[in-house]
Scaffold this motif. Sequence first.
Motif, PDB file in Angstrom:
ATOM      1  N   ILE A 238       0.960  -1.011   0.277  1.00 39.65           N
ATOM      2  CA  ILE A 238       0.153   0.033   0.128  1.00 39.65           C
ATOM      3  C   ILE A 238       0.826   1.178  -0.023  1.00 39.65           C
ATOM      4  O   ILE A 238       0.419   2.310  -0.180  1.00 39.65           O
ATOM      5  CB  ILE A 238      -0.869  -0.085   1.286  1.00 39.65           C
ATOM      6  CG1 ILE A 238      -2.127   0.746   1.045  1.00 39.65           C
ATOM      7  CG2 ILE A 238      -0.339   0.364   2.312  1.00 39.65           C
ATOM      8  CD1 ILE A 238      -2.881   0.356  -0.268  1.00 39.65           C
ATOM      9  N   GLU A 239       2.056   1.155   0.289  1.00 41.39           N
ATOM     10  CA  GLU A 239       2.866   2.428   0.367  1.00 41.39           C
ATOM     11  C   GLU A 239       3.069   2.889  -1.200  1.00 41.39           C
ATOM     12  O   GLU A 239       3.379   4.115  -1.294  1.00 41.39           O
ATOM     13  CB  GLU A 239       4.385   1.982   0.792  1.00 41.39           C
ATOM     14  CG  GLU A 239       4.459   1.646   2.209  1.00 41.39           C
ATOM     15  CD  GLU A 239       5.974   1.293   2.794  1.00 41.39           C
ATOM     16  OE1 GLU A 239       6.135   1.514   3.912  1.00 41.39           O
ATOM     17  OE2 GLU A 239       6.692   1.001   2.168  1.00 41.39           O
ATOM     18  N   PHE A 240       2.933   1.983  -2.115  1.00 43.76           N
ATOM     19  CA  PHE A 240       2.751   2.719  -3.537  1.00 43.76           C
ATOM     20  C   PHE A 240       1.808   3.709  -3.742  1.00 43.76           C
ATOM     21  O   PHE A 240       1.645   4.682  -4.590  1.00 43.76           O
ATOM     22  CB  PHE A 240       2.614   1.580  -4.414  1.00 43.76           C
ATOM     23  CG  PHE A 240       3.723   0.750  -4.872  1.00 43.76           C
ATOM     24  CD1 PHE A 240       4.632   1.180  -5.867  1.00 43.76           C
ATOM     25  CD2 PHE A 240       3.964  -0.735  -4.291  1.00 43.76           C
ATOM     26  CE1 PHE A 240       5.885   0.329  -6.290  1.00 43.76           C
ATOM     27  CE2 PHE A 240       5.232  -1.384  -4.651  1.00 43.76           C
ATOM     28  CZ  PHE A 240       6.108  -0.864  -5.637  1.00 43.76           C
ATOM     29  N   MET A 241       0.811   3.517  -2.854  1.00 39.62           N
ATOM     30  CA  MET A 241      -0.529   4.630  -3.035  1.00 39.62           C
ATOM     31  C   MET A 241      -0.195   5.813  -2.014  1.00 39.62           C
ATOM     32  O   MET A 241      -1.009   6.552  -1.799  1.00 39.62           O
ATOM     33  CB  MET A 241      -1.719   3.755  -2.827  1.00 39.62           C
ATOM     34  CG  MET A 241      -1.987   2.607  -3.715  1.00 39.62           C
ATOM     35  SD  MET A 241      -1.818   2.951  -5.376  1.00 39.62           S
ATOM     36  CE  MET A 241      -3.196   4.097  -5.553  1.00 39.62           C
ATOM     37  N   ALA A 242       0.672   5.787  -1.356  1.00 36.07           N
ATOM     38  CA  ALA A 242       0.853   7.010  -0.445  1.00 36.07           C
ATOM     39  C   ALA A 242       0.839   8.236  -0.891  1.00 36.07           C
ATOM     40  O   ALA A 242       0.967   8.415  -2.108  1.00 36.07           O
ATOM     41  CB  ALA A 242       2.505   6.913   0.275  1.00 36.07           C
ATOM     42  N   PRO A 243       0.199   9.215  -0.424  1.00 36.60           N
ATOM     43  CA  PRO A 243      -0.116  10.505  -1.116  1.00 36.60           C
ATOM     44  C   PRO A 243       1.063  11.119  -1.700  1.00 36.60           C
ATOM     45  O   PRO A 243       0.811  11.997  -2.639  1.00 36.60           O
ATOM     46  CB  PRO A 243      -0.996  11.317   0.156  1.00 36.60           C
ATOM     47  CG  PRO A 243      -1.517  10.347   1.109  1.00 36.60           C
ATOM     48  CD  PRO A 243      -0.320   9.142   0.978  1.00 36.60           C
ATOM     49  N   ASP A 244       2.334  11.223  -1.063  1.00 36.30           N
ATOM     50  CA  ASP A 244       3.211  11.890  -1.434  1.00 36.30           C
ATOM     51  C   ASP A 244       4.033  10.996  -2.101  1.00 36.30           C
ATOM     52  O   ASP A 244       5.335  11.040  -2.517  1.00 36.30           O
ATOM     53  CB  ASP A 244       4.080  12.484  -0.414  1.00 36.30           C
ATOM     54  CG  ASP A 244       4.343  11.544   0.562  1.00 36.30           C
ATOM     55  OD1 ASP A 244       3.961  10.464   0.641  1.00 36.30           O
ATOM     56  OD2 ASP A 244       5.292  11.868   1.449  1.00 36.30           O
ATOM     57  N   GLY A 245       3.689   9.464  -2.668  1.00 40.43           N
ATOM     58  CA  GLY A 245       4.378   8.836  -3.208  1.00 40.43           C
ATOM     59  C   GLY A 245       4.674   8.994  -4.663  1.00 40.43           C
ATOM     60  O   GLY A 245       3.939   9.456  -5.315  1.00 40.43           O
ATOM     61  N   TYR A 246       6.056   8.653  -5.053  1.00 41.55           N
ATOM     62  CA  TYR A 246       6.311   8.822  -6.396  1.00 41.55           C
ATOM     63  C   TYR A 246       5.719   7.991  -7.336  1.00 41.55           C
ATOM     64  O   TYR A 246       5.554   8.410  -8.732  1.00 41.55           O
ATOM     65  CB  TYR A 246       7.905   8.694  -6.537  1.00 41.55           C
ATOM     66  CG  TYR A 246       8.505   8.868  -7.725  1.00 41.55           C
ATOM     67  CD1 TYR A 246       8.869  10.321  -8.192  1.00 41.55           C
ATOM     68  CD2 TYR A 246       8.727   7.931  -8.601  1.00 41.55           C
ATOM     69  CE1 TYR A 246       9.429  10.572  -9.615  1.00 41.55           C
ATOM     70  CE2 TYR A 246       9.373   8.200  -9.988  1.00 41.55           C
ATOM     71  CZ  TYR A 246       9.641   9.452 -10.345  1.00 41.55           C
ATOM     72  OH  TYR A 246      10.249   9.796 -11.523  1.00 41.55           O
ATOM     73  N   HIS A 247       5.251   6.974  -7.052  1.00 37.59           N
ATOM     74  CA  HIS A 247       4.617   5.912  -7.786  1.00 37.59           C
ATOM     75  C   HIS A 247       3.134   5.940  -8.049  1.00 37.59           C
ATOM     76  O   HIS A 247       2.504   5.093  -8.841  1.00 37.59           O
ATOM     77  CB  HIS A 247       4.925   4.579  -7.861  1.00 37.59           C
ATOM     78  CG  HIS A 247       6.697   4.372  -7.889  1.00 37.59           C
ATOM     79  ND1 HIS A 247       7.313   4.506  -9.113  1.00 37.59           N
ATOM     80  CD2 HIS A 247       7.503   4.150  -6.798  1.00 37.59           C
ATOM     81  CE1 HIS A 247       8.576   4.548  -8.738  1.00 37.59           C
ATOM     82  NE2 HIS A 247       8.841   4.413  -7.411  1.00 37.59           N
TER      83      HIS A 247
END
Length: 266
Positions: A238-247
């Motif tokens: 789910i870190e791929f979907m972080a609001p400030d995530g690059y991806h």
Amino acid sequence: MPPRPTPTSRRVRSLAAPILALALLGACSAGTEPGPQTGEAAQADAPTPTMLESAPVAIAAAPPPECLSDGVAFADVGAAGSATKVAWAGAGERAVLFAPQVDGDVCQWADELVRLAGAGYLVATYDWGTSGEAGFQATLDLLRATGAQGVAFVGASAGGTLAAGLADDLGAVAVVALSPPATYGEVDARAEANQFAGPLQVFSSTDDPQVPAADSALVVRNDKTSIVTEVSGTAHGIEFMAPDGYHADHVRSTIDEALTQGFGEG
């Protein structure tokens, strides 16, 4: 598991969603069919969920978490004592099931729930609870009871394993998995162990501290509709979907593409 990112939009909820959940236990009313919308417009105009004239699955209203927006229903689905907490929104025959990570909850996919409901899909996610696989099945049952004719699976980490590993048996039209282990419990998501032939997209990170990219790559078939995207860094699930995530934007566009292909719209 890493802590889940906080959803980008937390709004003060009215009493609408609890009332909607209660309505599932009794009288019917028709859900609205949303038009194609994306982004902030979709979040502002989230459609109300389809109501059920009579519930073919056991549903009991439950207090919703603050991460859910107005227009998203929330209830306990299943028999008392083993029920799964499920959140859903939208309407129609095209559905998307979002599976969380181990010990994750509906907040992990809350923003995608609203975004895709606004784009015309019936969408649901659930709390992992004591059994992620049982929750997955309960959520799928709810979607089909609410009118879904075709369902795409999207999952993070072990939720991605469920999405890919159960796709063939449960009739998914498309799968997107973020950092899926090749196996989880009794679920085997390896391509060699499955007959699923629909669109299959897998994301992994080169330095994922929990699931090696090589393990996630075992989920992918060797054909043009089954693709693994390996990116640099340590993002997991789910870190791929972080609001400030690059991806995050890339993942969203990949989900949209998989849905278009899976539902035969492209």
